[in-house]
Design an enzyme around this catalytic site. Structure first.
Site, mmCIF file in Angstrom:
data_model
loop_
_atom_site.group_PDB
_atom_site.id
_atom_site.type_symbol
_atom_site.label_atom_id
_atom_site.label_comp_id
_atom_site.label_asym_id
_atom_site.label_seq_id
_atom_site.Cartn_x
_atom_site.Cartn_y
_atom_site.Cartn_z
ATOM 1 C CD GLU A 369 -4.680 4.722 -2.460
ATOM 2 O OE1 GLU A 369 -4.147 4.469 -3.221
ATOM 3 O OE2 GLU A 369 -5.649 4.047 -1.365
HETATM 4 C C1 TNX Z 1 -1.200 3.801 -1.974
HETATM 5 S S1 TNX Z 1 -0.714 6.133 0.197
HETATM 6 C C2 TNX Z 1 -2.423 3.536 -0.014
HETATM 7 C C3 TNX Z 1 -2.360 2.607 0.274
HETATM 8 C C4 TNX Z 1 -1.681 0.880 -0.200
HETATM 9 C C5 TNX Z 1 -0.221 2.197 -0.725
HETATM 10 C C6 TNX Z 1 0.087 1.115 -1.082
HETATM 11 C C7 TNX Z 1 -2.248 5.776 0.849
HETATM 12 C C8 TNX Z 1 -2.644 7.139 1.401
HETATM 13 N N1 TNX Z 1 -2.694 5.400 0.368
HETATM 14 O O1 TNX Z 1 -3.624 2.320 0.290
HETATM 15 O O2 TNX Z 1 -0.911 0.228 0.441
HETATM 16 O O3 TNX Z 1 -0.321 3.250 -1.390
HETATM 17 O O4 TNX Z 1 2.233 1.873 -1.060
#
Ligand code: TNX
Length: 576
Positions: A369
């Site tokens: 992300e």
């Molecule tokens: C996605 S999955 C994220 C996290 C969040 C999560 C909540 C991933 C690698 N990153 O930053 O906490 O979703 O479900």
């Protein structure tokens, strides 16, 4: 050795379905204290001194092979001794076993590191091949590998054989499950401590079986982390991935950049005080884990999810301006400046210190992300970060967003997608990467069980126990052969999780489902059988004072009643 079907476990007194178990999940208006519940559960579990033993086929995760010897039992008593091969790791396992069994049984269970020829009335833990008198048995212990074990229960004793202390440790976890649920009581219980006769030959399907705890969104005390490690060990999970840094908090002390912890650690979701682990705290976690054959995988999430670091050191920010501490739950807005050399000095320092504290082979660099670091800039950043990991002597792990970057030796990607098709990840695997599989819609333990259950997200869907169980890590991602799958991991993100009880509520009973996918041969996969085996663990958790979600999918056994309280279907749980 014959393999028995594991799909329909032997009914036993502690796993008879309770007619009210399919009730809704509304919580009782008045919640009894967890301590009272544990005492009641232990008393009820220990009450029936004539109860037959647990079935040999009631183990979670399901063993590879088992051969029951009906009618045979071994009963622990005040004269039972534990004998173990003279080897420090094996001795540690034997002491661990004694510590597991002493509180509930009240037996002294002395441990001696000499293997007697006469073994009547003993539990014997043998490291095969370590002495001339204990050669590996062809076709048996010699084939058990680094984590497997063989367990035999006869009328005269219990014998666990393994090639490693880790294998002995897993044999001990199985042994524990073969005793009545009352063995989980923290105080002595009158029970018949019988184990079912027969042989189990067992070893894992995948080498990496893990869970992740996000200690960044909310901070959790060392004691809470240790308790999570206990839950992992019980189900033969061997990796604890700690998500140590995120926008809301930096949780690990770094001497060369001290404000990361002192300033970056002083926040969390919702505006609480946050916190961080000192190096000694972290060492304590690592050593507790290692005594339970669990490897800690530290994650420093880069280049995004870094607001807390930027609060501490604004010079790492692209605009060199300190952002406000972040206590919300959005993602994707922060990043360290990929165009500034200071950023790479920071990464080298941090990874160097974390690597020096971590005996395990892995360093996780996140990579998810980072919406504002795109294309070639992102790939270039990741390639430098991967090289900095290699410079520490560790192997890089990262979320599957790392896939487009060049391969480095041993590179491991962690799949968290909710579909099964990602050509970029499949291509990275073709170039040599291995995969840890954590599908958001099956393995994310921060997803809610059902619309009505408290705590958790639903962006990847609702994940009831069956959904956590009914998928195959070996074939899940298109174009990724099972030989490239290192294993499986259940991540627990903690935006909505604020206490140990919350953690346990989300972990149990789904963690054992993921553990079984990681450990058990695919041939044992069977929802109905798993559900029935899992049911017997409710009384174990209750007796140990562990919170869990009393999912209506599981035929939890009959429950003790609380004096003076209207009996409810939930009364034997510490459900939140
Ligand atoms: C996605 S999955 C994220 C996290 C969040 C999560 C909540 C991933 C690698 N990153 O930053 O906490 O979703 O479900």
């Amino acid at each position: 050795m014959s393999s028995l079907p594991i799909s329909s476990p032997t009914p036993n007194p502690s796993t008879a379905a309770h007619p009210a178990a399919a009730d809704g999940i509304a919580l009782p208006a008045h919640q009894p204290e967890a301590g009272d519940l544990a005492a009641l559960a232990a008393r009820a579990a220990g009450d029936d001194l004539l109860a037959p033993p647990v079935g040999l086929d009631n183990v979670v995760p399901a063993p590879e092979l088992l051969d029951a010897d009906p009618g045979v039992t071994f009963v622990l008593d005040g004269d039972t001794a534990i004998r173990v091969t003279a080897h420090p790791g094996a001795r540690e396992v034997a002491d661990h076993l004694a510590q597991l069994l002493r509180p509930a049984t009240g037996f002294p269970l002395p441990v001696a590191d000499t293997l007697a020829t006469e073994s009547t009335g003993t539990v014997t833990l043998t490291l095969a091949g370590t002495t001339p008198t204990t050669p590996p048995t062809p076709g048996e212990s010699a084939d058990l590998g680094a984590e497997g074990y063989r367990l035999d229960v006869t009328t005269t004793g219990v014998r666990v054989i393994a090639a490693t202390a880790t294998g002995l440790f897993y044999g001990v976890q199985t042994l524990r499950q073969l005793l009545p649920a009352a063995v989980e009581s923290p105080t002595p219980v009158a029970a018949r401590w019988a184990l079912p006769g027969g042989t189990i030959l067992d070893r894992p399907r995948f080498p990496y079986r893990g869970a992740m705890l996000d200690v960044a969104r909310h901070f959790f005390a060392v004691e809470d982390v240790l308790r999570v490690i206990d839950h992992l060990a019980r189900y033969k999970l061997n990796h604890l991935h700690l998500h140590l840094t995120d926008d809301q908090g930096w949780r690990i002390a770094v001497d060369s950049w001290p404000r990361l912890a002192t300033v970056g650690g002083a926040s969390e979701v919702g505006g609480g005080p946050g916190g961080h682990y000192t190096k000694d705290d972290y060492r304590r976690i690592v050593s507790y884990a290692s005594a339970r054959h669990v490897t800690v995988v530290p994650e420093i999430d880069l280049p995004g999810h870094t607001n807390a670091a930027l609060v501490a050191y604004p010079r790492l920010a692209p605009d060199k301006v300190a952002p406000a501490p972040y206590t919300g739950t959005e993602v994707g807005f922060s990043y360290v400046d990929p165009a500034d050399e200071q950023t790479y000095d920071f990464i080298a320092d941090v990874l160097g210190e974390v690597a020096a504290l971590t005996p395990g082979p892995w360093l996780h660099i996140g990579g998810d992300e980072a919406f504002k670091v795109k294309g070639a800039v992102y790939t270039g950043f990741v390639q430098r970060a991967q090289r900095l990991v290699a410079d520490t002597g560790k192997t890089v792990v990262g979320w599957h967003q790392l896939a487009p970057a060049a391969h480095v030796d041993g590179r491991v990607l962690q799949w968290w997608g909710t579909d099964t098709d990602d050509p970029t990840t499949a291509d990275a695997v073709r170039r040599g990467a291995r995969l840890i599989v954590s599908p958001g819609n099956h393995a994310y333990l921060d997803m809610k069980y059902a619309d009505e259950t408290p705590i958790g997200h639903d962006w990847a869907g609702l994940i009831d126990v069956r959904r956590a169980y009914d998928w195959d890590p070996g074939t899940h991602v298109d174009g990724v052969p099972s030989t490239a799958v290192l294993g499986v991991e259940a991540p627990l993100w903690t935006e909505s999780v604020t206490s140990l009880a919350d953690i346990e509520f989300l972990l149990l009973p789904r963690l054992p489902a993921i553990a079984e996918l990681g450990w058990s041969p695919r041939a044992t996969h069977d929802w109905a059988g798993f559900r029935d085996r899992l049911a017997g663990h409710g009384p174990r958790w209750s007796t140990a004072g562990i919170t869990f979600h009393r999912s209506p999918e599981i035929p939890w056994p009959a429950i003790p009643t609380i004096p003076g309280q209207r009996p409810t279907a939930k009364a034997d749980t510490a459900e939140r």
